[in-house]
Design a protein around this motif. Structure first.
Motif, PDB file in Angstrom:
ATOM      1  N   LYS A 235       0.851  -1.189   0.000  1.00  0.00           N
ATOM      2  CA  LYS A 235       0.000   0.000   0.000  1.00  0.00           C
ATOM      3  C   LYS A 235       0.891   1.244   0.000  1.00  0.00           C
ATOM      4  O   LYS A 235       0.556   2.274  -0.544  1.00  0.00           O
ATOM      5  CB  LYS A 235      -0.860  -0.032   1.272  1.00  0.00           C
ATOM      6  N   LYS A 236       2.050   1.115   0.651  1.00  0.00           N
ATOM      7  CA  LYS A 236       2.999   2.230   0.693  1.00  0.00           C
ATOM      8  C   LYS A 236       4.404   1.664   0.918  1.00  0.00           C
ATOM      9  O   LYS A 236       4.578   0.759   1.728  1.00  0.00           O
ATOM     10  CB  LYS A 236       2.631   3.154   1.868  1.00  0.00           C
ATOM     11  N   THR A 237       5.396   2.191   0.200  1.00  0.00           N
ATOM     12  CA  THR A 237       6.781   1.738   0.386  1.00  0.00           C
ATOM     13  C   THR A 237       7.702   2.952   0.440  1.00  0.00           C
ATOM     14  O   THR A 237       7.596   3.845  -0.409  1.00  0.00           O
ATOM     15  CB  THR A 237       7.243   0.817  -0.773  1.00  0.00           C
ATOM     16  N   VAL A 238       8.540   2.999   1.453  1.00  0.00           N
ATOM     17  CA  VAL A 238       9.575   4.037   1.524  1.00  0.00           C
ATOM     18  C   VAL A 238      10.928   3.332   1.638  1.00  0.00           C
ATOM     19  O   VAL A 238      11.100   2.448   2.472  1.00  0.00           O
ATOM     20  CB  VAL A 238       9.358   4.977   2.741  1.00  0.00           C
ATOM     21  N   ASP A 239      11.846   3.697   0.764  1.00  0.00           N
ATOM     22  CA  ASP A 239      13.202   3.150   0.854  1.00  0.00           C
ATOM     23  C   ASP A 239      14.079   4.136   1.606  1.00  0.00           C
ATOM     24  O   ASP A 239      13.848   5.347   1.555  1.00  0.00           O
ATOM     25  CB  ASP A 239      13.818   2.978  -0.544  1.00  0.00           C
ATOM     26  N   ILE A 240      15.084   3.611   2.279  1.00  0.00           N
ATOM     27  CA  ILE A 240      16.156   4.478   2.757  1.00  0.00           C
ATOM     28  C   ILE A 240      17.310   4.253   1.790  1.00  0.00           C
ATOM     29  O   ILE A 240      17.799   3.125   1.655  1.00  0.00           O
ATOM     30  CB  ILE A 240      16.568   4.171   4.212  1.00  0.00           C
ATOM     31  N   GLY A 253      14.288  -1.085   2.764  1.00  0.00           N
ATOM     32  CA  GLY A 253      12.949  -0.622   2.454  1.00  0.00           C
ATOM     33  C   GLY A 253      11.953  -0.905   3.576  1.00  0.00           C
ATOM     34  O   GLY A 253      12.170  -1.792   4.413  1.00  0.00           O
ATOM     35  N   LEU A 254      10.881  -0.127   3.573  1.00  0.00           N
ATOM     36  CA  LEU A 254       9.808  -0.322   4.543  1.00  0.00           C
ATOM     37  C   LEU A 254       8.510  -0.358   3.756  1.00  0.00           C
ATOM     38  O   LEU A 254       8.236   0.561   2.980  1.00  0.00           O
ATOM     39  CB  LEU A 254       9.814   0.849   5.539  1.00  0.00           C
ATOM     40  N   ALA A 255       7.742  -1.442   3.934  1.00  0.00           N
ATOM     41  CA  ALA A 255       6.509  -1.560   3.154  1.00  0.00           C
ATOM     42  C   ALA A 255       5.318  -1.829   4.057  1.00  0.00           C
ATOM     43  O   ALA A 255       5.436  -2.504   5.082  1.00  0.00           O
ATOM     44  CB  ALA A 255       6.643  -2.688   2.136  1.00  0.00           C
ATOM     45  N   ASN A 256       4.170  -1.279   3.678  1.00  0.00           N
ATOM     46  CA  ASN A 256       2.920  -1.625   4.326  1.00  0.00           C
ATOM     47  C   ASN A 256       2.301  -2.725   3.453  1.00  0.00           C
ATOM     48  O   ASN A 256       1.748  -2.452   2.397  1.00  0.00           O
ATOM     49  CB  ASN A 256       2.007  -0.398   4.393  1.00  0.00           C
ATOM     50  N   ARG A 257       2.452  -3.989   3.904  1.00  0.00           N
ATOM     51  CA  ARG A 257       1.997  -5.126   3.080  1.00  0.00           C
ATOM     52  C   ARG A 257       0.524  -5.415   3.293  1.00  0.00           C
ATOM     53  O   ARG A 257       0.011  -6.402   2.766  1.00  0.00           O
ATOM     54  CB  ARG A 257       2.814  -6.387   3.425  1.00  0.00           C
ATOM     55  N   THR A 258      -0.121  -4.588   4.070  1.00  0.00           N
ATOM     56  CA  THR A 258      -1.552  -4.740   4.415  1.00  0.00           C
ATOM     57  C   THR A 258      -1.835  -6.169   4.896  1.00  0.00           C
ATOM     58  O   THR A 258      -0.975  -6.800   5.496  1.00  0.00           O
ATOM     59  CB  THR A 258      -2.478  -4.384   3.214  1.00  0.00           C
ATOM     60  N   ASP A 259      -3.056  -6.684   4.581  1.00  0.00           N
ATOM     61  CA  ASP A 259      -3.375  -8.067   4.973  1.00  0.00           C
ATOM     62  C   ASP A 259      -3.203  -8.993   3.774  1.00  0.00           C
ATOM     63  O   ASP A 259      -3.701 -10.110   3.754  1.00  0.00           O
ATOM     64  CB  ASP A 259      -4.800  -8.152   5.529  1.00  0.00           C
ATOM     65  N   PHE A 260      -2.491  -8.476   2.750  1.00  0.00           N
ATOM     66  CA  PHE A 260      -2.368  -9.204   1.474  1.00  0.00           C
ATOM     67  C   PHE A 260      -1.900 -10.646   1.662  1.00  0.00           C
ATOM     68  O   PHE A 260      -2.522 -11.585   1.191  1.00  0.00           O
ATOM     69  CB  PHE A 260      -1.406  -8.458   0.537  1.00  0.00           C
TER      70      PHE A 260
END
Ligand code: ATP
Length: 424
Positions: A235-240, A253-260
């Motif tokens: 749903k949203k990904t931010v990389d450092i 990276g940081l990801a919101n993987r939801t309930d997928f």
């Protein structure tokens, strides 16, 4: 030589990182770690594990298998979507990632002439399944069992560090893009609605960890993926991103993987993967925030950040034509913490006694009596040893030794029975 070339040559010279199966000409994108490289890597992994598993009550560790039932990769979407878009040059037949077209000249002369992009699945296939390209799926398939045995309540996390494999096409840039590597990642389960807040908190924690390795803040930058470029589960990904010698590139990276993932495994396996909240009697599939990090990419960033070439600063009996290399590793990550050096071999008995005393407190220390003292200091600077303890003829009289600081070259004399504490 570019900075990266210098690092590659240093890493081989000092036995940190060696091309895999080199006596047979190597294997692209595969590296071995020599004694110092392995020590550095283990120190990085240990720091990560301590920070996120041992020092916290809400995260538990697991180790899931590298091989998983093929159904896992079908449910997770990897079998259809874990693809790179590739183009091939019609003249030289070399393949490149579509978003990474090279400026270099085609080997057959002039410009490359590319085909239309084609999807290429980057999982390594085995007879019945795939080598895992990430460790996350094991944390989803084990979710219910881990939840039960650990008696955690949401929010809570599962962490693991493990080997992952990707059939990468372009493996230039040393450790940055390899085919076999270790991923350290956390699946942090939260209630839907709490996910955006948790995402913000994790981004902060994740960056703090990267900084705790000694990497300079000015070499880090956030990059948020545009919606249309998100992975199939996110749903949203931010990389450092880190300022590597070859440009700003994703470190982690940081990801919101939801309930997928849990939802997909629940559907395909027929198992109930819902979370039951005993306080509210609610049953739901949690959302998951996933910070993920390649240990080799972090190791390369740590090395690039710590690597410095200076004019010769130690006198050696040999002619010092070239430059000296210093690795300013954080003492907590340095492969060797202390080197014990007698000024000459005549002092080896006394020096070995000091070494044995220090060894009771520090396991990662080294004894070296070969060659001139200047040359030995230089060697320790090159492997990033923060402290050298030198035994000289004065030591025989006053029971004092000299402690030399790698970065400032400041030398301090101290009583032998005080040095373990001083170094600590
Ligand atoms: P890239 O876009 O660079 O291919 P990615 O977005 O596919 O990376 P993720 O799937 O998020 O990467 O993988 C998690 C982490 O694993 C990355 O942040 C990175 O640190 C590391 N990583 C991924 N691929 C490789 C690789 N081929 N070699 C080394 N580390 C890797």
């Amino acid at each position: 030589m570019t900075k990266l070339e210098k690092i590659v040559s240093w890493a081989k010279r000092r036995g940190f990182i060696i091309p895999g199966s080199e006596i047979y000409g190597g294997l692209g994108g595969v590296y071995d770690f020599g004694p110092y490289g392995l020590a550095l890597k283990n120190n990085i992994k240990r720091l990560w594990w301590k920070t996120f598993v041992e020092d916290r009550d809400d995260i538990v560790g697991i180790e899931s298998a590298i091989l998983m039932n093929r159904a896992v990769w079908q449910a997770s979407g990897h079998e259809t979507s874990f693809n790179d878009e590739l183009v091939e040059c019609k003249k030289c037949n070399k393949r490149f990632k579509a978003d990474d077209k090279p400026e270099e000249k085609c080997q057959k002369g002039g410009e490359h002439e590319f085909t239309k992009p084609k999807s290429f699945n980057t999982m390594f296939k085995t007879a019945d399944t795939y080598l895992r390209p990430e460790t996350a799926q094991g944390m989803f398939t084990d979710f219910k069992q881990v939840l039960e045995v650990s008696r955690q309540k949401i929010p809570f996390g599962v962490a693991q560090i493990g080997k992952s494999f990707r059939n990468e096409i372009n493996t230039k840039d040393f450790l940055f893009r390899v085919r076999e590597f270790e991923i350290a990642e956390i699946e942090y389960f939260v209630k839907k609605g709490d996910d955006d807040k948790a995402f913000g908190e994790w981004l902060k924690l994740w960056e703090e960890f990267i900084l705790s390795t000694g990497i300079k803040k000015e070499n880090l930058k956030h990059y948020e993926h545009p919606k249309e470029a998100l992975s199939h589960y996110s749903k949203k990904t931010v990389d450092i991103n880190y300022n590597y010698p070859f440009g700003w590139k994703e470190l982690t990276g940081l990801a919101n993987r939801t309930d997928f993932d849990l939802k997909a495994h629940m559907e395909k396996s027929g198992q109930d993967l819902n979370y039951f909240d005993p306080e509210t009697n609610e049953k739901y599939i949690p959302y998951v925030i996933e910070p993920t990090l390649g240990i080799e990419r972090l190791m390369l960033a740590i090395i690039c950040d710590a690597f410095e070439e200076v004019k010769p600063r130690t006198k050696t009996t040999e002619a010092t034509t070239g430059k000296e290399v210093i690795l300013h590793f954080s003492p907590k990550l340095a492969p060797i913490k202390v080197a014990v050096l007698p000024l000459t071999k005549k002092l080896s008995k006394e020096a070995k006694e000091v070494y044995s005393e220090l060894k009771k407190c520090y396991s990662d220390i080294e004894y070296d009596e070969s060659g001139s003292i200047g040359r030995r200091y230089r060697r320790q600077d090159e492997i990033g040893t923060p402290f050298c303890v030198t035994i000289d003829f004065e030591t025989l009289k006053d029971k004092k030794v000299t402690i030399r600081d790698r970065d400032t070259m400041k030398q301090e004399r101290a009583k032998i029975n005080k040095i373990a504490e001083m170094i600590k």
